[in-house]
Design an enzyme around this catalytic site. Sequence first.
Site, mmCIF file in Angstrom:
data_model
loop_
_atom_site.group_PDB
_atom_site.id
_atom_site.type_symbol
_atom_site.label_atom_id
_atom_site.label_comp_id
_atom_site.label_asym_id
_atom_site.label_seq_id
_atom_site.Cartn_x
_atom_site.Cartn_y
_atom_site.Cartn_z
ATOM 1 N N LYS A 131 0.841 -1.211 0.000
ATOM 2 C CA LYS A 131 0.000 0.000 0.000
ATOM 3 C C LYS A 131 0.875 1.260 0.000
ATOM 4 O O LYS A 131 2.090 1.179 0.145
ATOM 5 C CB LYS A 131 -0.954 -0.048 1.199
ATOM 6 C CG LYS A 131 -1.871 -1.282 1.177
ATOM 7 C CD LYS A 131 -2.929 -1.212 0.088
ATOM 8 C CE LYS A 131 -3.531 -2.537 -0.339
ATOM 9 N NZ LYS A 131 -4.182 -3.376 0.624
HETATM 10 C C1 LIG Z 1 -5.270 -4.352 0.986
HETATM 11 C C2 LIG Z 1 -6.730 -4.262 0.950
HETATM 12 C C3 LIG Z 1 -7.548 -4.698 2.008
HETATM 13 C C4 LIG Z 1 -7.029 -5.455 3.178
HETATM 14 O O1 LIG Z 1 -5.963 -4.903 3.838
HETATM 15 P P1 LIG Z 1 -4.944 -5.858 4.633
HETATM 16 O O2 LIG Z 1 -4.113 -4.879 5.378
HETATM 17 O O3 LIG Z 1 -4.188 -6.644 3.616
HETATM 18 O O4 LIG Z 1 -5.753 -6.704 5.520
HETATM 19 C C5 LIG Z 1 -8.912 -4.496 1.935
HETATM 20 N N1 LIG Z 1 -9.469 -3.903 0.870
HETATM 21 C C6 LIG Z 1 -8.731 -3.489 -0.169
HETATM 22 C C7 LIG Z 1 -9.413 -2.809 -1.311
HETATM 23 C C8 LIG Z 1 -7.350 -3.672 -0.181
HETATM 24 O O5 LIG Z 1 -6.643 -3.264 -1.228
#
Ligand SMILES: *Cc1c(COP(=O)(O)O)cnc(C)c1O
Length: 372
Positions: free
Chosen positions: A183
């Site tokens: 992210k």
């Molecule tokens: C990454 C992501 C999640 C989940 O986040 P994690 O930290 O991996 O649990 C949920 N929704 C979207 C759209 C994502 O890209």
Amino acid sequence: MNDFLPFTRPTIDEETIAAVADVLRSGWLTSGPRVQAFEAALSAYCGGRTVRAFNSGTAALEVALRLAKVGAGDTVITTPLTWVATANVILEVGATPVFVDVDPATRNIDLDQLADRITPQTKAIIPVDLAGLPVDRDRLYAIAGKHSLRVIEDAAQSFGSTWNGQRIGTGQNFVAFSFHANKNITTGEGGALVLPEDIDPALCERLRLQGFQRFADGGMDVDVLGGKFNLTDIAAAIGLGQLKRLDEFTACRRELVQRYFAGLDRTLGLQLPLADFSNSNWHMFHVLLPDGTDRGAFIASMREKGIGIGVHYPALHLFSLYRAMGFKPGNFPQAERIGASIVTLPLFPTMQDADVDRVCAALMQTLTRPLA
Ligand SMILES: *Cc1c(COP(=O)(O)O)cnc(C)c1O
């Protein structure tokens, strides 16, 4: 031969590495002063709203659903074109996901179709800002307000994005962020939840950690079933270092994407994303492959040229778990078409202009001759 160019790579500076080493030497590794400092910094970023840190974005979404009292018998509306976590958490709390197809221009939930899918069972909407492009917050909240629905913004990909000049996270309802390694800012694994004013932060904290509370006399009680969702101070130290650099990271991404728009040969038949340079944080740069392109062969060919390509994401209602619930091909044609042809091109803050040029040249070579 050039170095392999991955589709993403985190940017961790030496100051952050030193801060993590300090935590490791401090004698306190799990949730403590760094988590509190990270929550305060996130709150400041989100216009003073109450923010709690989690060990994943998924956990933040799940706790938001529990705080919104969503459970068995309720339905939650969301998009089928997202990371599967968005829908899995709905199942996790015992509710039923209702998918609405995506708008082909934004690739986000189609707000023209959303209102028609609301029933008396609908409790909440989880909009997803795919690739960082925000769902139209004005239209979304107009619909939610009219039907008195909770909104849980899945802003896992849109930390650093804005809507009409307002940062995502400063809005009105639940906002969940993810700090997964891919992210825009990371804590390795982690997440955060921005709370609406009518939600008790103490209950959020109990749902985050085994439902327990401690009293001044040393006593303890557990009154709700909580998870094991707390962030460590090790992770929070990474987050504090990352948050300082968010604006810089977003600016780098925007510049690189502008170079993609300028450099991509329009005759190749790729469908480019909406060119939004005021709202999107450009979490990912997604193109759709020309009709009939074998995506597997395309990815292999790019890999041979030293370029990593991601797929984010196939339409999730076609995963076995969801098919077993009755979903099938044809349910959401736009999400299916996009999910079958979408690829993620390399994009991360330390990429150079020359890397973008290399990707553009490799695309030209790959798409102008038959794929094996
Ligand atoms: C990454 C992501 C999640 C989940 O986040 P994690 O930290 O991996 O649990 C949920 N929704 C979207 C759209 C994502 O890209």
